[in-house]
Scaffold this active site. Sequence first.
Site, PDB file in Angstrom:
ATOM      1  N   GLU A 136       0.844  -1.177   0.206  1.00  0.00           N
ATOM      2  CA  GLU A 136       0.060   0.167  -0.030  1.00  0.00           C
ATOM      3  C   GLU A 136       0.809   1.252  -0.167  1.00  0.00           C
ATOM      4  OE1 GLU A 136      -2.760   2.850   0.058  1.00  0.00           O
ATOM      5  OE2 GLU A 136      -2.897   0.414  -0.499  1.00  0.00           O
ATOM      6  N   HIS A 163      -0.295  13.327  -8.243  1.00  0.00           N
ATOM      7  CA  HIS A 163      -1.165  14.319  -7.649  1.00  0.00           C
ATOM      8  C   HIS A 163      -0.356  15.421  -7.310  1.00  0.00           C
ATOM      9  CE1 HIS A 163      -5.159  12.286  -6.654  1.00  0.00           C
ATOM     10  NE2 HIS A 163      -4.317  11.256  -7.252  1.00  0.00           N
ATOM     11  N   ASP A 190       7.071  19.852  -6.882  1.00  0.00           N
ATOM     12  CA  ASP A 190       7.678  20.579  -6.074  1.00  0.00           C
ATOM     13  C   ASP A 190       7.404  20.255  -4.637  1.00  0.00           C
ATOM     14  OD1 ASP A 190       5.045  21.418  -6.072  1.00  0.00           O
ATOM     15  OD2 ASP A 190       5.562  23.539  -6.678  1.00  0.00           O
ATOM     16  N   ASP A 248       2.551  -5.650 -13.326  1.00  0.00           N
ATOM     17  CA  ASP A 248       2.217  -6.395 -14.492  1.00  0.00           C
ATOM     18  C   ASP A 248       1.089  -5.671 -15.292  1.00  0.00           C
ATOM     19  OD1 ASP A 248      -0.224  -6.963 -13.161  1.00  0.00           O
ATOM     20  OD2 ASP A 248       0.570  -8.879 -12.500  1.00  0.00           O
TER      21      ASP A 248
END
Length: 362
Positions: free
Chosen positions: A57, A68, A84, A216
């Site tokens: 995770e 993001h 940044d 994969d």
Amino acid sequence: MFAAPFIALALAGVAKAAPAASLCPDGVHSTINPQCCFWANARDRFINEIFLNVCQENVHSLVRIAFHDAIGFSLNSDKGGGADGSIIQFGDTELAFHANEGIDFIVDFLEPFANDVGMTFAIQFGAAVGLSLCPGAPKIPAFVGRPNATRAAPDKTVPEPFDDPTTIFARMADAGFTPTELVHLLASHTIADQAGVDPEPSVLGAPFDSTPFSFDSQVFLETLLVGTMFPGSGPNPGEEQSPLPGEFRLLSDKVFARHNLTSCTWQENALSQSTMASNFQTTFTKLSLLGHSQSSLLDCSEVIAQAPPATAPKAFFPAGKTHADIEQGCATQLFPTTLSTQAGRATPIPPVQVQDIAFGRK
């Protein structure tokens, strides 16, 4: 008459020999570039303290936050500064955006690193390190030396799964990416899972494919299968029916797998893990440099290991599924009938569990 060419070739080979690594001041690591000694130690800290030495995770979350953070950038207007670290430095602003729901926990985990190495390093460098733990992942270059963010990225720069494709394509084009490159970036969904689309606790961490710990091409194949069920409380905005119990499907992934601008690239990735990985490497590197000039950064890629080989170099139909379950997307090439079906009986895919670490706000 052959001696001189052979000698010349031998000398050329010596001249091109790779420079030797030297022992770092810590007496533990060795690097070719002494400036990368710090990053060899930072790599080990990420592996041992954040990722717990596995592709699970926290690796997915680092790759997600890398996208993001970087995509808050525009070639045409004054948005964010690209890759940044603004999503950490200005977290009070950016983490409140709907598109960033579910990212706050990895920001908490990263803050000790951000304080040591800088906001953007903790994200882009951490993503490169994390991917090196995932079987089949390409080696992502590690460029360091970016200045920290000076402003927050504005809202609506991160595409959402319920956005229509025209809106998503336009946002990505504004940041410098084609629809084909968007599909290449979505290879990250092979190790991804849902957080924030379906609020049902039982499907927190529901993966996007049946092999969420391996880089994969299953996600590209399985998104082409006919959807039959919602794994949780669906339908929710941004969610589509999935083909397997426990598996989660984003609406945007379903659309891209069948859209005329992206479907053939999607199918190409489904049929070749090596092509998928190579295309992801190129495009994710481009993403990691948004807002920066590569020539101004220090290349410490030498401290990033090559990931283990893919556990499944060729996609397969999950147990209970066959070629008959494919929804053809690409209009110029039929999906081949050569892939095999996994033996056994279909079983529910368990959610990916949150990893507990020793520090960070919980």
